[in-house]
Write an enzyme that holds these catalytic residues in place. Structure first.
Site, PDB file in Angstrom:
ATOM      1  N   LYS A 130      -2.725  10.779   6.357  1.00  0.00           N
ATOM      2  CA  LYS A 130      -2.115  11.215   5.086  1.00  0.00           C
ATOM      3  C   LYS A 130      -2.641  10.315   3.986  1.00  0.00           C
ATOM      4  O   LYS A 130      -3.027   9.160   4.247  1.00  0.00           O
ATOM      5  CB  LYS A 130      -0.588  11.089   5.165  1.00  0.00           C
ATOM      6  CG  LYS A 130       0.157  11.907   4.123  1.00  0.00           C
ATOM      7  CD  LYS A 130       0.312  13.366   4.500  1.00  0.00           C
ATOM      8  CE  LYS A 130       0.848  14.194   3.379  1.00  0.00           C
ATOM      9  NZ  LYS A 130       1.181  15.563   3.771  1.00  0.00           N
ATOM     10  N   ASP A 170      -0.951  18.585  -0.906  1.00  0.00           N
ATOM     11  CA  ASP A 170       0.463  18.276  -0.659  1.00  0.00           C
ATOM     12  C   ASP A 170       1.116  18.318  -2.053  1.00  0.00           C
ATOM     13  O   ASP A 170       0.551  18.931  -2.979  1.00  0.00           O
ATOM     14  CB  ASP A 170       0.615  16.896   0.014  1.00  0.00           C
ATOM     15  CG  ASP A 170       2.038  16.648   0.537  1.00  0.00           C
ATOM     16  OD1 ASP A 170       2.403  17.212   1.576  1.00  0.00           O
ATOM     17  OD2 ASP A 170       2.810  15.901  -0.100  1.00  0.00           O
TER      18      ASP A 170
HETATM   19  P1  NDP Z   1       4.342  21.295  -4.775  1.00  0.00           P
HETATM   20  O1  NDP Z   1       3.838  20.174  -5.603  1.00  0.00           O
HETATM   21  O2  NDP Z   1       3.659  22.604  -4.851  1.00  0.00           O
HETATM   22  O3  NDP Z   1       5.888  21.549  -5.097  1.00  0.00           O
HETATM   23  C1  NDP Z   1       6.835  20.543  -4.940  1.00  0.00           C
HETATM   24  C2  NDP Z   1       8.191  21.045  -5.421  1.00  0.00           C
HETATM   25  O4  NDP Z   1       9.171  20.098  -5.067  1.00  0.00           O
HETATM   26  C3  NDP Z   1       8.258  21.211  -6.934  1.00  0.00           C
HETATM   27  O5  NDP Z   1       9.153  22.243  -7.240  1.00  0.00           O
HETATM   28  C4  NDP Z   1       8.801  19.857  -7.371  1.00  0.00           C
HETATM   29  O6  NDP Z   1       9.484  19.859  -8.621  1.00  0.00           O
HETATM   30  C5  NDP Z   1       9.772  19.548  -6.255  1.00  0.00           C
HETATM   31  N1  NDP Z   1       9.914  18.101  -6.128  1.00  0.00           N
HETATM   32  C6  NDP Z   1       8.943  17.190  -5.878  1.00  0.00           C
HETATM   33  N2  NDP Z   1       9.445  15.959  -5.864  1.00  0.00           N
HETATM   34  C7  NDP Z   1      10.758  16.093  -6.104  1.00  0.00           C
HETATM   35  C8  NDP Z   1      11.832  15.179  -6.194  1.00  0.00           C
HETATM   36  N3  NDP Z   1      11.633  13.859  -6.032  1.00  0.00           N
HETATM   37  N4  NDP Z   1      13.069  15.681  -6.443  1.00  0.00           N
HETATM   38  C9  NDP Z   1      13.270  17.015  -6.590  1.00  0.00           C
HETATM   39  N5  NDP Z   1      12.283  17.931  -6.516  1.00  0.00           N
HETATM   40  C10 NDP Z   1      11.067  17.475  -6.271  1.00  0.00           C
HETATM   41  O7  NDP Z   1       4.375  20.735  -3.274  1.00  0.00           O
HETATM   42  P2  NDP Z   1       4.420  21.555  -1.909  1.00  0.00           P
HETATM   43  O8  NDP Z   1       5.213  22.796  -2.088  1.00  0.00           O
HETATM   44  O9  NDP Z   1       3.043  21.645  -1.398  1.00  0.00           O
HETATM   45  O10 NDP Z   1       5.191  20.526  -0.953  1.00  0.00           O
HETATM   46  C11 NDP Z   1       6.612  20.526  -0.819  1.00  0.00           C
HETATM   47  C12 NDP Z   1       6.998  19.829   0.466  1.00  0.00           C
HETATM   48  O11 NDP Z   1       6.403  20.487   1.576  1.00  0.00           O
HETATM   49  C13 NDP Z   1       6.579  18.361   0.581  1.00  0.00           C
HETATM   50  O12 NDP Z   1       7.533  17.662   1.322  1.00  0.00           O
HETATM   51  C14 NDP Z   1       5.276  18.468   1.389  1.00  0.00           C
HETATM   52  O13 NDP Z   1       4.987  17.252   2.062  1.00  0.00           O
HETATM   53  C15 NDP Z   1       5.662  19.559   2.356  1.00  0.00           C
HETATM   54  N6  NDP Z   1       4.531  20.234   2.998  1.00  0.00           N
HETATM   55  C16 NDP Z   1       3.585  20.860   2.248  1.00  0.00           C
HETATM   56  C17 NDP Z   1       2.540  21.505   2.869  1.00  0.00           C
HETATM   57  C18 NDP Z   1       1.548  22.321   2.118  1.00  0.00           C
HETATM   58  O14 NDP Z   1       0.776  23.028   2.752  1.00  0.00           O
HETATM   59  N7  NDP Z   1       1.527  22.303   0.802  1.00  0.00           N
HETATM   60  C19 NDP Z   1       2.388  21.448   4.338  1.00  0.00           C
HETATM   61  C20 NDP Z   1       3.498  20.846   5.034  1.00  0.00           C
HETATM   62  C21 NDP Z   1       4.497  20.233   4.363  1.00  0.00           C
HETATM   63  P3  NDP Z   1       8.810  19.185  -9.913  1.00  0.00           P
HETATM   64  O15 NDP Z   1       7.706  20.106 -10.293  1.00  0.00           O
HETATM   65  O16 NDP Z   1       9.910  19.092 -10.909  1.00  0.00           O
HETATM   66  O17 NDP Z   1       8.313  17.827  -9.455  1.00  0.00           O
END
Ligand code: NDP
Length: 452
Positions: A130, A170
């Site tokens: 990672k 991510d």
């Molecule tokens: P994105 O950046 O596309 O979206 C993240 C979302 O989560 C946004 O809506 C963001 O809001 C919100 N968010 C992030 N940090 C916080 C926080 N501290 N408190 C509240 N809301 C928060 O990321 P992904 O959708 O790709 O990833 C989301 C999760 O899924 C993570 O845990 C990631 O590790 C996991 N994941 C992702 C994969 C992938 O293929 N993308 C694969 C496997 C797991 P805001 O815009 O306001 O920050």
């Protein structure tokens, strides 16, 4: 001093905390793992003898580097970046890059550790890694993001490669960032290889990769429900986040006949009792991907919905909860609220979104709980399929990739049941099942290699 071997989780965790001070997220991820795997190791002394748990919790290496870039006003900016190459026993390191101000060594070690077992569960030849940076892409222009990505890759390119380490996206790293990173790698190395996944379709990306984590999470949830002779059809679903994972979880839940009533971002959540249908979802994707706006704007467009500032969606009554935003977003209090409101399944789209006490509460109250390393493995699984397509120099159709994704999620579910079901009358312990199934393949490979 060498690492003292321990037979009990408590003793093992004490040593781990001492060796890795100030890394609470890493401690949390290892504890959840060790609690279920330690009894299995005791039943199988060859793992104890080879000190597999002690070896697994020390990364192969951690690379820390400086990223210098210039903003639009020509100010020099400095960020820190890391790549944690955790374990490559069953394949090249594989795991996403995260850009967020909260990124730290602790966060990346927890994510890299989880990734080892998630990747093992997919059945594909991928090790665990990672990386990321404390760079905050929010409020930056496209040009600033480009300059940051190019600078970051200038150093990262020395440490990755199609047979060595294959990063992906991510939080904060989507199609735009992967394109900038890939472009710079290609320029520096003068080679066009599958060194990153989540690439754009014109340059080696796979169909369904964008959708894979969200779709896979809903497929896993459907597998859990099917195992109980039930289905997601007609269920009320609460989802957090509004990024990549969350939006495609909504899409697949809708396809399968569920009604999704919440989404969120770091400023709060929206509740739409009428359901977030395809048309509303298209508007959200445009808001988030093109305009990079806030979820609060949803209620101006769809006035039947309400916005709840600085709150998470877990107070809304639902049958299924899919946390898809970030780590530790379901506390024990949130878990108790969900349980009191009758939730029956929780599947983690995000990595470690549930605090350990919340996980215990779900399990004690018979809520079927799908942990991240199983429930969100669809993303990395399709990344693995992207690597295969790159190596073969061909592209599979949308239907082909989706079918493979569904099969992989079914297989992961079956592995969890195999190692996590004590009797037909008891709910499957998916945490135990995923941890043990993921562990066995990696541990057996490590034993085969000898003491390295
Ligand atoms: P994105 O950046 O596309 O979206 C993240 C979302 O989560 C946004 O809506 C963001 O809001 C919100 N968010 C992030 N940090 C916080 C926080 N501290 N408190 C509240 N809301 C928060 O990321 P992904 O959708 O790709 O990833 C989301 C999760 O899924 C993570 O845990 C990631 O590790 C996991 N994941 C992702 C994969 C992938 O293929 N993308 C694969 C496997 C797991 P805001 O815009 O306001 O920050």
């Amino acid at each position: 001093m060498w690492i003292e071997p321990c037979k009990e989780t408590e003793c093992f965790m004490k040593g781990l905390q001492k060796r890795n001070p100030g890394q609470p997220e890493f401690h949390q991820a290892v504890k959840e793992f060790a609690e279920t795997v330690m009894p299995f190791i005791q039943e199988n002394p060859r793992y104890q003898k080879a000190q597999i748990l002690e070896r697994l919790t020390e990364p192969d290496r951690v690379i820390i580097y400086r990223v210098v870039w210039q903003d639009d006003k020509n100010n020099v900016r400095v960020n820190r970046a890391w790549r944690v190459q955790f374990n490559n026993s069953i394949g090249p390191y594989k795991g996403g890059l995260r850009f967020h101000p909260t990124v730290s060594l602790s966060v990346l070690k927890f994510l890299g550790f989880e990734q080892i077992f998630k990747n093992s569960l997919t059945g594909l030849p991928m090790g665990g890694g990672k990386g990321g940076s404390n760079f905050n892409p929010k409020g930056k222009s496209d040009d600033e993001v480009m300059r940051f990505c190019h600078s970051m890759m200038t150093e990262l390119s020395r440490h990755i490669g199609q047979f060595t380490d294959v990063p992906a996206g991510d939080i904060g790293v989507g199609a735009r960032e992967i394109s900038f990173l890939f472009g710079q790698y290609k320029r520096l190395r003068n080679e066009f290889t599958g060194v990153l996944t989540g690439k754009g379709l014109p340059f080696g990306g796979s169909l369904i990769r964008t959708e894979a984590t969200g779709y896979g999470c809903v497929y896993f949830c459907e597998n859990i429900l099917n195992h109980r002779n039930d289905s997601i059809k007609g269920k009320i679903v609460a989802i957090s986040g509004s990024g990549n994972v969350a939006t495609y979880a909504v899409e697949k839940a809708n396809h399968l006949g569920a009604k999704v009533v919440t989404l969120s971002d770091s400023s709060g959540f929206i509740h739409d009792p009428d359901g977030i249908d395809a048309e509303k979802l298209a508007w959200i994707k445009e808001l988030k991907e093109k305009r990079r706006g806030r979820i609060s704007e949803y209620v101006n467009q769809f006035p039947a919905a309400t916005f709840h500032q600085d709150q998470r969606p877990w107070g809304v009554t639902c049958d299924v909860a899919l946390p898809c935003a970030t780590q530790n977003e379901i506390s024990l209090t949130d878990a108790k609220t969900l349980i009191a409101n009758g939730v029956s399944v929780v599947c983690e789209g995000a990595n470690m979104p549930t605090e350990l006490e919340g996980v215990y509460a779900f399990q004690e109250n018979g809520v079927l709980f799908g942990p991240a390393k199983a429930a969100n493995a669809g993303g990395v699984a399709v990344s693995g399929l992207e690597q295969s397509q790159n190596a073969l120099r061909l592209s599979w159709s949308r239907a082909e990739v989706d079918e493979k994704l569904q099969t992989i999620m079914q297989d992961i579910h079956a592995k969890c049941v195999k190692h996590g079901e004590s009797s037909k009358s008891q709910p499957v312990n998916y945490v135990k099942g995923a941890n043990i199934a993921g562990f066995i393949k990696v541990a057996d490979a490590m034993i085969g290699y000898g003491a390295i």
